[in-house]
Motif scaffolding. Structure first.
Motif, PDB file in Angstrom:
ATOM      1  N   SER A   1       1.411   7.600  -0.023  1.00 34.33           N
ATOM      2  CA  SER A   1       1.832   8.932   0.345  1.00 34.33           C
ATOM      3  C   SER A   1       3.261   9.153   0.280  1.00 34.33           C
ATOM      4  CB  SER A   1       1.286   8.939   1.689  1.00 34.33           C
ATOM      5  OG  SER A   1       1.764   8.077   2.499  1.00 34.33           O
TER       6      SER A   1
ATOM      7  N   GLN B   1       5.996  11.154  -2.996  1.00 37.18           N
ATOM      8  CA  GLN B   1       6.212  12.182  -4.042  1.00 37.18           C
ATOM      9  C   GLN B   1       7.229  12.168  -4.803  1.00 37.18           C
ATOM     10  OE1 GLN B   1       6.611  17.177  -4.245  1.00 37.18           O
ATOM     11  NE2 GLN B   1       5.736  16.161  -2.200  1.00 37.18           N
TER      12      GLN B   1
ATOM     13  N   ARG C   1      -3.268  11.685  -7.149  1.00 37.92           N
ATOM     14  CA  ARG C   1      -3.978  12.071  -5.919  1.00 37.92           C
ATOM     15  C   ARG C   1      -3.559  10.798  -4.935  1.00 37.92           C
ATOM     16  NH1 ARG C   1      -9.933  12.509  -7.651  1.00 37.92           N
ATOM     17  NH2 ARG C   1      -8.703  13.079  -9.589  1.00 37.92           N
TER      18      ARG C   1
ATOM     19  N   GLU D   1       1.891  12.906  -1.202  1.00 37.55           N
ATOM     20  CA  GLU D   1       2.125  13.841  -0.298  1.00 37.55           C
ATOM     21  C   GLU D   1       2.611  15.184  -0.929  1.00 37.55           C
ATOM     22  OE1 GLU D   1       5.041  12.174   2.571  1.00 37.55           O
ATOM     23  OE2 GLU D   1       6.652  12.586   1.306  1.00 37.55           O
TER      24      GLU D   1
ATOM     25  N   GLY E   1      -1.075  19.018   0.257  1.00 34.39           N
ATOM     26  CA  GLY E   1      -2.158  19.415   1.111  1.00 34.39           C
ATOM     27  C   GLY E   1      -3.048  17.985   1.675  1.00 34.39           C
ATOM     28  N   GLN E   2      -3.475  18.146   2.890  1.00 34.96           N
ATOM     29  CA  GLN E   2      -4.115  17.041   3.404  1.00 34.96           C
ATOM     30  C   GLN E   2      -5.420  16.256   2.489  1.00 34.96           C
ATOM     31  OE1 GLN E   2      -3.491  15.202   6.377  1.00 34.96           O
ATOM     32  NE2 GLN E   2      -1.517  16.049   5.887  1.00 34.96           N
ATOM     33  N   ARG E   3      -6.192  17.423   1.869  1.00 33.87           N
ATOM     34  CA  ARG E   3      -7.143  16.795   0.976  1.00 33.87           C
ATOM     35  C   ARG E   3      -6.689  16.023  -0.129  1.00 33.87           C
ATOM     36  NH1 ARG E   3      -9.474  18.799  -3.519  1.00 33.87           N
ATOM     37  NH2 ARG E   3     -11.758  18.066  -4.044  1.00 33.87           N
TER      38      ARG E   3
ATOM     39  N   LEU F   1      -4.136  14.377  -0.349  1.00 34.73           N
ATOM     40  CA  LEU F   1      -3.568  13.139   0.404  1.00 34.73           C
ATOM     41  C   LEU F   1      -4.652  12.221   0.523  1.00 34.73           C
ATOM     42  CD1 LEU F   1      -0.624  12.062   1.506  1.00 34.73           C
ATOM     43  CD2 LEU F   1      -1.590  12.805   3.664  1.00 34.73           C
ATOM     44  N   LYS F   2      -5.702  12.628   0.842  1.00 38.92           N
ATOM     45  CA  LYS F   2      -6.751  11.583   1.200  1.00 38.92           C
ATOM     46  C   LYS F   2      -7.624  11.198   0.103  1.00 38.92           C
ATOM     47  CE  LYS F   2      -6.358  12.991   5.902  1.00 38.92           C
ATOM     48  NZ  LYS F   2      -7.493  13.796   7.224  1.00 38.92           N
TER      49      LYS F   2
ATOM     50  N   ASN G   1      -8.339   7.372  -0.611  1.00 41.60           N
ATOM     51  CA  ASN G   1      -8.435   6.362   0.408  1.00 41.60           C
ATOM     52  C   ASN G   1      -9.863   5.691   0.084  1.00 41.60           C
ATOM     53  OD1 ASN G   1      -6.202   7.553   1.745  1.00 41.60           O
ATOM     54  ND2 ASN G   1      -7.406   8.151   3.430  1.00 41.60           N
TER      55      ASN G   1
ATOM     56  N   GLU H   1      -5.742   3.242   5.064  1.00 44.19           N
ATOM     57  CA  GLU H   1      -5.227   3.638   3.656  1.00 44.19           C
ATOM     58  C   GLU H   1      -6.288   3.032   2.744  1.00 44.19           C
ATOM     59  OE1 GLU H   1      -3.989   5.607   0.510  1.00 44.19           O
ATOM     60  OE2 GLU H   1      -3.047   6.233   2.356  1.00 44.19           O
TER      61      GLU H   1
END
Length: 205
Positions: A39, A41, A68, A71, A74-76, A78-79, A82, A164
């Motif tokens: 996470s 960039q 993907r 950071e 957006g949160q979507r 970011l995850k 996982n 993670e």
């Protein structure tokens, strides 16, 4: 400049592209540098001396992808890498290789993939999955085995990293993590691989 491409599932991935000076003619080699984190960039900034050398003296295209899990998108986004979706980020690099193949100013036969820490894992994973499409790879302090990484990284980091990557104490997740670990696929590496790793690294032993 910004570089954008579609991944296997239609998701748009972006990265930074620094082209070599105009006096370098014809298709030029490509150096892909994948950030750690995961996470983090790749952001516009001053290039290190070594990266400037690649671009300005050797005439290479430099690509800094934000796959993907990066950071700032957006949160979507970011995850999306996982747990069991870990290799979807690897497929983002495969899609980047497709893009490079379509660009006449880039030499698809001379592509190097590099990264440190999590980016080191990515460079190792590309070396096992895309050996036919790269000229070589560089791994700096990278994760070669997720299970041994999670068991041996500093204790204060383990729960954060398990959120993670997955919890290696769960038998099914352990088997999955072993399966996707580059060390389990080392025989698939067919191109030169340069590994830089300290003996006493506390983060990625």
């Amino acid at each position: 400049t910004s570089l954008r491409w579609k991944s296997f599932d239609g998701l748009e991935i972006s990265g930074l592209h620094i082209a070599p000076p105009a006096h370098f003619k014809g298709p030029r080699p490509v150096f892909i540098s994948i950030h750690g984190g995961p996470s983090a960039q790749a952001r516009p900034t001053h290039l290190s001396g070594s990266l400037r050398y690649l671009v300005e003296t050797l005439g290479m295209h430099l690509i800094l992808p934000n796959v993907r899990g990066s950071e700032g998108f957006g949160q979507r986004f970011l995850k999306l890498d996982n747990g069991r979706r870990r290799e979807d980020a690897l497929r983002d690099i495969s899609a980047l290789l497709d893009l490079i193949a379509s660009r006449p100013e880039m030499d698809v036969r001379r592509v190097i993939v590099s990264g440190g820490s999590y980016g080191g894992y990515m460079s190792l994973a590309v070396a096992t999955r895309e050996s036919a499409r790269i000229a070589g790879s560089i791994c700096r302090v990278g994760i070669a085995n997720f299970v041994s990484f999670l068991e041996n990284t500093e204790s204060y980091r383990r729960d954060n990293r398990r959120a993670e990557y997955g919890d290696e104490r769960d038998p099914e997740m352990r088997a999955f993590l072993q399966g996707i670990s580059p060390l389990s696929r080392a025989a698939a590496v067919r191109k030169p691989l340069f590994i830089i790793h300290g003996r006493n690294d506390p983060r990625v032993p």
